[in-house]
Design a protein around this motif. Structure first.
Motif, PDB file in Angstrom:
ATOM      1  N   GLY A 209       0.875  -1.265   0.339  1.00 60.10           N
ATOM      2  CA  GLY A 209      -0.003   0.032   0.061  1.00 60.10           C
ATOM      3  C   GLY A 209       0.853   1.154   0.154  1.00 60.10           C
ATOM      4  N   LEU A 210       2.110   1.058  -0.477  1.00 59.35           N
ATOM      5  CA  LEU A 210       2.852   2.429  -0.453  1.00 59.35           C
ATOM      6  C   LEU A 210       2.978   2.957  -2.203  1.00 59.35           C
ATOM      7  N   GLN A 211       3.047   4.163  -2.154  1.00 57.33           N
ATOM      8  CA  GLN A 211       3.209   4.786  -3.429  1.00 57.33           C
ATOM      9  C   GLN A 211       4.731   4.926  -3.846  1.00 57.33           C
ATOM     10  N   THR A 212       5.607   4.095  -3.267  1.00 57.30           N
ATOM     11  CA  THR A 212       7.058   4.119  -3.751  1.00 57.30           C
ATOM     12  C   THR A 212       7.146   3.462  -5.108  1.00 57.30           C
ATOM     13  N   ASN A 213       8.282   3.568  -5.522  1.00 56.11           N
ATOM     14  CA  ASN A 213       8.405   3.140  -6.840  1.00 56.11           C
ATOM     15  C   ASN A 213       9.314   1.672  -6.805  1.00 56.11           C
ATOM     16  N   LEU A 214       9.171   1.035  -7.936  1.00 56.92           N
ATOM     17  CA  LEU A 214      10.119  -0.276  -8.274  1.00 56.92           C
ATOM     18  C   LEU A 214      10.770  -0.091  -9.556  1.00 56.92           C
ATOM     19  N   ALA A 215      12.032  -0.657  -9.398  1.00 53.87           N
ATOM     20  CA  ALA A 215      12.874  -0.697 -10.465  1.00 53.87           C
ATOM     21  C   ALA A 215      13.191  -2.250 -10.807  1.00 53.87           C
ATOM     22  N   TYR A 248       2.140  -6.748 -10.126  1.00 52.60           N
ATOM     23  CA  TYR A 248       2.563  -5.508  -9.198  1.00 52.60           C
ATOM     24  C   TYR A 248       2.070  -4.003  -9.828  1.00 52.60           C
ATOM     25  N   GLU A 249       2.005  -3.845 -11.058  1.00 49.14           N
ATOM     26  CA  GLU A 249       1.312  -2.782 -11.865  1.00 49.14           C
ATOM     27  C   GLU A 249      -0.106  -2.936 -11.534  1.00 49.14           C
ATOM     28  N   THR A 250      -0.433  -3.995 -11.622  1.00 50.98           N
ATOM     29  CA  THR A 250      -2.154  -3.886 -11.594  1.00 50.98           C
ATOM     30  C   THR A 250      -2.391  -3.754 -10.018  1.00 50.98           C
ATOM     31  N   ILE A 251      -1.675  -4.272  -8.975  1.00 54.14           N
ATOM     32  CA  ILE A 251      -2.230  -4.164  -7.629  1.00 54.14           C
ATOM     33  C   ILE A 251      -2.044  -2.601  -7.308  1.00 54.14           C
ATOM     34  N   SER A 252      -0.714  -2.191  -7.473  1.00 55.39           N
ATOM     35  CA  SER A 252      -0.008  -0.870  -7.151  1.00 55.39           C
ATOM     36  C   SER A 252      -0.552   0.137  -7.598  1.00 55.39           C
ATOM     37  N   GLY A 253      -0.963   0.060  -9.173  1.00 52.82           N
ATOM     38  CA  GLY A 253      -1.110   1.218  -9.799  1.00 52.82           C
ATOM     39  C   GLY A 253       0.196   1.979 -10.343  1.00 52.82           C
ATOM     40  N   ARG A 254       1.426   1.582  -9.987  1.00 53.06           N
ATOM     41  CA  ARG A 254       2.565   2.152 -10.214  1.00 53.06           C
ATOM     42  C   ARG A 254       3.268   1.662 -11.462  1.00 53.06           C
ATOM     43  N   ARG A 255       4.024   2.260 -12.132  1.00 52.57           N
ATOM     44  CA  ARG A 255       4.434   1.708 -13.438  1.00 52.57           C
ATOM     45  C   ARG A 255       5.894   1.382 -12.844  1.00 52.57           C
ATOM     46  N   VAL A 256       6.618   0.227 -13.593  1.00 58.36           N
ATOM     47  CA  VAL A 256       8.110  -0.055 -12.997  1.00 58.36           C
ATOM     48  C   VAL A 256       8.842   0.446 -13.785  1.00 58.36           C
ATOM     49  N   THR A 257       9.899   0.563 -13.553  1.00 56.05           N
ATOM     50  CA  THR A 257      11.045   1.189 -14.604  1.00 56.05           C
ATOM     51  C   THR A 257      12.129  -0.234 -14.705  1.00 56.05           C
ATOM     52  N   TYR A 258      12.355  -0.457 -16.001  1.00 60.42           N
ATOM     53  CA  TYR A 258      13.111  -1.694 -16.204  1.00 60.42           C
ATOM     54  C   TYR A 258      14.724  -0.985 -16.418  1.00 60.42           C
ATOM     55  N   GLU A 259      15.855  -1.567 -15.574  1.00 56.49           N
ATOM     56  CA  GLU A 259      17.010  -1.113 -15.825  1.00 56.49           C
ATOM     57  C   GLU A 259      17.776  -2.046 -16.705  1.00 56.49           C
ATOM     58  N   TYR A 260      18.428  -1.294 -17.765  1.00 58.37           N
ATOM     59  CA  TYR A 260      18.959  -2.110 -18.675  1.00 58.37           C
ATOM     60  C   TYR A 260      20.235  -1.689 -19.112  1.00 58.37           C
ATOM     61  N   LEU A 279       9.154  -7.710 -25.415  1.00 56.84           N
ATOM     62  CA  LEU A 279       8.713  -7.970 -24.031  1.00 56.84           C
ATOM     63  C   LEU A 279       8.151  -7.035 -23.570  1.00 56.84           C
ATOM     64  N   ILE A 280       8.466  -5.739 -23.584  1.00 60.11           N
ATOM     65  CA  ILE A 280       7.915  -4.467 -22.935  1.00 60.11           C
ATOM     66  C   ILE A 280       6.789  -3.707 -23.546  1.00 60.11           C
ATOM     67  N   LYS A 281       6.807  -3.539 -24.834  1.00 61.32           N
ATOM     68  CA  LYS A 281       5.784  -3.175 -25.503  1.00 61.32           C
ATOM     69  C   LYS A 281       4.316  -3.625 -25.155  1.00 61.32           C
ATOM     70  N   GLY A 282       3.235  -2.332 -24.735  1.00 52.57           N
ATOM     71  CA  GLY A 282       1.951  -2.856 -24.438  1.00 52.57           C
ATOM     72  C   GLY A 282       2.047  -3.081 -22.701  1.00 52.57           C
ATOM     73  N   THR A 283       3.118  -3.101 -22.117  1.00 51.37           N
ATOM     74  CA  THR A 283       3.077  -3.119 -20.475  1.00 51.37           C
ATOM     75  C   THR A 283       3.269  -1.611 -20.321  1.00 51.37           C
ATOM     76  N   MET A 284       3.163  -1.229 -19.030  1.00 50.73           N
ATOM     77  CA  MET A 284       3.504  -0.134 -18.539  1.00 50.73           C
ATOM     78  C   MET A 284       4.700   0.648 -18.193  1.00 50.73           C
ATOM     79  N   GLY A 285       5.458  -0.566 -18.486  1.00 49.24           N
ATOM     80  CA  GLY A 285       6.927  -0.352 -17.802  1.00 49.24           C
ATOM     81  C   GLY A 285       7.708   0.701 -18.964  1.00 49.24           C
ATOM     82  N   TYR A 286       8.746   1.217 -18.441  1.00 45.36           N
ATOM     83  CA  TYR A 286       9.801   2.157 -19.505  1.00 45.36           C
ATOM     84  C   TYR A 286      11.068   1.633 -18.982  1.00 45.36           C
ATOM     85  N   VAL A 287      11.978   1.988 -19.922  1.00 49.76           N
ATOM     86  CA  VAL A 287      13.158   1.408 -19.820  1.00 49.76           C
ATOM     87  C   VAL A 287      14.345   2.424 -19.608  1.00 49.76           C
TER      88      VAL A 287
END
Ligand code: SAH
Length: 348
Positions: A209-215, A248-260, A279-287
């Protein structure tokens, strides 16, 4: 001795009740510690002398020591911090236009064994306690205060040495102290935890229930290559990781960052870009593309500027949002366990 810098509010309230105090004592203590920046219990004038004696006997406010400090031309500061038991961890202050970010270590060493990373070379020695993570931030806050420009730490990335989800509970306590309005009051959206992909951690983190970010440290677009770079992929391959991230994105409503990371001719080819898009297109994530920081411990090389930009172009044209990570402190050992590795090497 219980170090109050490591006490999350709910736990501190419980502790105060056990001491025969009212729960609001905990708020009073936070105010003294984080707002008034008290260094000892004698300053806490609205707490009875009798209870101050109890505090002095059983509790402490102890910061780690600065073992080594490096400052880069761009203002980046790297501290090698010495803990109570003599073990050392690194933290880095990065000055962005929008604020001051600290990259915090969560463990002494790391067991994840990513083949490109210096942090894991010596294995994990132990988890850091919440107060030891707070200590890194508070030491940097002190340095900023000494600069006299009225600045403080505004952003936290748990991206230093260690795997935060291999030290889940302590990292969560740390985040709660950072985020508490009477603690350091750092906004949840300014706090990011980075994982190599420990599924149980992602699963729990989604439900905090946190609004923190995930990478997510992805670094490869297929299992074959990811297995070579990150042994965690053998336990949690992409077909397990990506659905966990989606959940995770569905439950938290937060977008993840993918580190590459971009490692020359290893994961920076056009073929890799195409697979990554799939892999990533169509998901909420960004790289977030990270030019590799070379170390002398392996044969990986940093992709050239041209290759980095070409990779970014492929992704963008393929419909994936991507950015290149700004670099800090390239003239000091600011990257990823390098300072500690150097000091421990010399110490051998
Ligand atoms: N264990 C966590 C957090 C610590 S590593 C994780 O894996 O995300 C923080 C980031 O630094 C990760 O993305 C990691 O892959 C990256 N990293 C490690 N070594 C690096 C290097 N030499 N150059 C650039 N990035 C590196």
């Amino acid at each position: 001795m219980i170090n109050l810098y490591g006490m999350e509010m709910n736990k501190l309230q419980k502790l105060m009740v056990e001491e025969g105090q009212k729960p609001y004592r905990a708020i009073q203590l936070y105010t003294w510690i984080y707002e008034k920046k008290a260094q000892n219990f004698d300053e806490m004038s609205d707490i009875s002398l009798k209870f101050r004696e109890v505090l002095k006997e059983k509790y402490c406010l102890e910061l780690p020591k600065i073992f080594l400090k490096q400052e880069s031309k761009d203002g980046t500061v790297k501290l090698l911090v010495e803990l109570n038991d003599g073990k050392k961890v690194e933290c880095v202050l990065m000055r962005y236009s929008y604020g001051n970010a600290v990259c915090v270590s969560s463990q002494v060493g790391c067991n994840m064994g990513c083949s490109f990373c210096s942090s894991g070379l010596l294995g994990k020695q132990r988890n850091l306690l919440p107060e030891e993570m707070m200590g890194q931030v508070l030491l940097i806050n002190k340095l900023l205060k000494e600069e006299g420009k009225g600045e403080r730490v505004t952003h936290i990335v748990v991206m230093g040495t260690g795997e935060p989800f291999d030290n889940y509970d302590n990292v969560m306590d740390f985040i709660r102290i950072l985020n508490h309005p009477k603690g350091l009051a750092i906004g949840a959206r300014h706090i990011t935890v980075s994982t190599c992909g420990i599924i149980e951690g992602i699963h729990k983190y989604a439900r905090e229930g946190l609004q923190t970010n995930l990478a997510i440290s992805l670094h490869a677009p297929n299992n074959e290559l990811r297995n070579k770079l990150m042994k965690i992929n053998k336990a949690y391959p992409l077909e397990v990781l990506l659905p966990a991230v989606k959940e995770y994105e569905t439950i938290s409503g937060r977008r993840v960052t993918y580190e590459y990371l971009l490692i020359d001719h290893v994961n920076d080819t056009e073929e890799c870009a195409k697979e990554l898009i799939k892999l990533i297109k169509g998901t909420m994530g960004y790289v977030n593309l990270i030019p590799y920081n070379e170390t002398d411990k392996n044969d990986y090389h940093r992709s050239s500027g041209n290759r980095v930009h070409a990779f970014l172009d492929y992704l963008t044209k393929g419909g994936v949002t991507a950015t290149i990570r700004k670099e800090f402190g390239s003239d000091i050992d600011a990257a990823c366990g390098q300072l500690r590795a150097k000091v421990e090497d010399n110490g051998k």
